[in-house]
Design an enzyme around this catalytic site. Structure first.
Site, short mmCIF file in Angstrom:
data_model
loop_
_atom_site.label_atom_id
_atom_site.label_comp_id
_atom_site.label_asym_id
_atom_site.label_seq_id
_atom_site.Cartn_x
_atom_site.Cartn_y
_atom_site.Cartn_z
N SER A 96 5.57 48.50 3.75
CA SER A 96 5.45 49.49 3.27
C SER A 96 5.08 49.02 1.41
O SER A 96 4.09 50.04 0.93
CB SER A 96 5.78 50.51 3.05
OG SER A 96 7.79 50.66 3.45
N ASP A 126 10.88 59.08 -3.66
CA ASP A 126 12.13 58.67 -2.12
C ASP A 126 12.63 57.31 -2.80
O ASP A 126 13.70 57.33 -2.09
CB ASP A 126 11.15 58.31 -1.17
CG ASP A 126 9.96 57.09 -1.04
OD1 ASP A 126 10.43 56.23 -2.51
OD2 ASP A 126 9.87 56.44 -0.60
N GLY A 179 7.15 50.30 8.35
CA GLY A 179 8.47 50.16 8.35
C GLY A 179 8.46 49.07 9.27
O GLY A 179 9.85 49.42 10.05
N ASN A 184 13.50 46.87 5.44
CA ASN A 184 13.24 47.89 6.45
C ASN A 184 14.26 46.78 7.72
O ASN A 184 15.69 47.88 7.99
CB ASN A 184 12.68 48.03 6.81
CG ASN A 184 11.24 48.44 6.57
OD1 ASN A 184 11.69 49.92 6.56
ND2 ASN A 184 10.04 47.97 6.52
N HIS A 196 9.70 53.25 -2.48
CA HIS A 196 8.45 52.87 -3.32
C HIS A 196 7.72 53.04 -4.92
O HIS A 196 8.17 54.05 -4.77
CB HIS A 196 7.58 53.43 -1.89
CG HIS A 196 8.00 53.42 -0.61
ND1 HIS A 196 8.39 54.76 0.43
CD2 HIS A 196 7.85 52.33 0.00
CE1 HIS A 196 8.71 54.34 1.59
NE2 HIS A 196 8.20 52.73 1.79
#
Length: 232
Positions: free
Chosen positions: A46, A194, A84, A113, A197
């Protein structure tokens, strides 16, 4: 008589003049030779897929724009990043991407991830190693775009995770960007809500972190110079 002498001199000079023109032509061809066109393949998650923002604002597209400005029409940037993805998923889809795009340069931006899911760093290292080998075997030059995870995962895990990227860079003699979020990750103004990012403002900084490595790779010899590295 003078006319005949002039003809003899002209005849002797003609070959020299032709050789001089040939030398000048070779020099001009070298000077005017276009930049070797390169295809860059970004295989990431991402952070490279521009999650949460317009894809055109992501650092990969900004890289495409910068290359177009510096060498119009010479380079192609393929963004094969999927939000992801872990290194497991990246390894599974890499062969198809290599076969489809035949990249000269592969930028590997994976592992974040794996860390967020607490997957074993050793497994992540092995997956990335295989991705490097497959890329090099295809004739591509490889760079690792590193990432770090927050310290709340524990000192032992955090350290093991962080060591994966420099270890692989040394083992395979590939360029490494130690932390692509340098100057971004701890700045709330550059991160999305979040706190994972980067937002659109953080993307140019990410590109600036990565650009010196990409520029140096583009300055190197043709992709045929890449050779598969051996596993240790």
């Amino acid at each position: 008589m003078r006319y005949l002498n002039w003809m003899k001199v002209s005849h002797r000079l003609a070959p020299k003049a032709r050789r001089l023109l040939m030398v000048l032509a070779v020099v001009l061809a070298a000077v005017l030779q276009p930049v070797h066109a390169e295809t860059l393949l970004v295989v990431g998650d991402s952070l490279s897929a521009a999650r949460g923002i317009d894809r055109d604002e992501g650092w990969v597209n900004l890289l495409r724009q910068r290359l177009e400005t510096k060498a119009p029409g010479e380079h192609t940037v393929i963004n094969a990043s999927i939000s992801g993805d872990t290194t497991v998923a990246g390894l599974e889809r890499l062969p198809k991407a290599l076969e489809t795009h035949h990249p000269d340069i592969v930028l590997l931006e994976l592992g974040g991830n794996d860390g967020l899911q607490g997957l074993p760093p050793r497994r992540m290292q092995d997956n990335l190693a295989q991705m490097i080998e497959k890329s090099q075997a295809s004739g591509a030059r490889v760079a690792l775009l590193g990432i770090l995870i927050p310290p709340n995962y524990g000192q032992t895990y955090t350290k093991a995770f962080a060591n994966v990227f420099p270890t692989l860079a040394s083992q395979y003699d590939v360029p490494l960007v130690p932390f692509i979020l340098e100057g971004v990750a701890l700045n709330d103004e550059l991160m999305q809500d979040d706190r994972i990012h980067p937002n659109a403002k953080g993307q140019p900084i990410m590109l600036d972190n990565i650009w010196p490595t990409v520029a140096a790779m583009l300055d190197k010899a043709s992709p045929g110079d890449a050779t598969p590295a051996s596993r240790h």
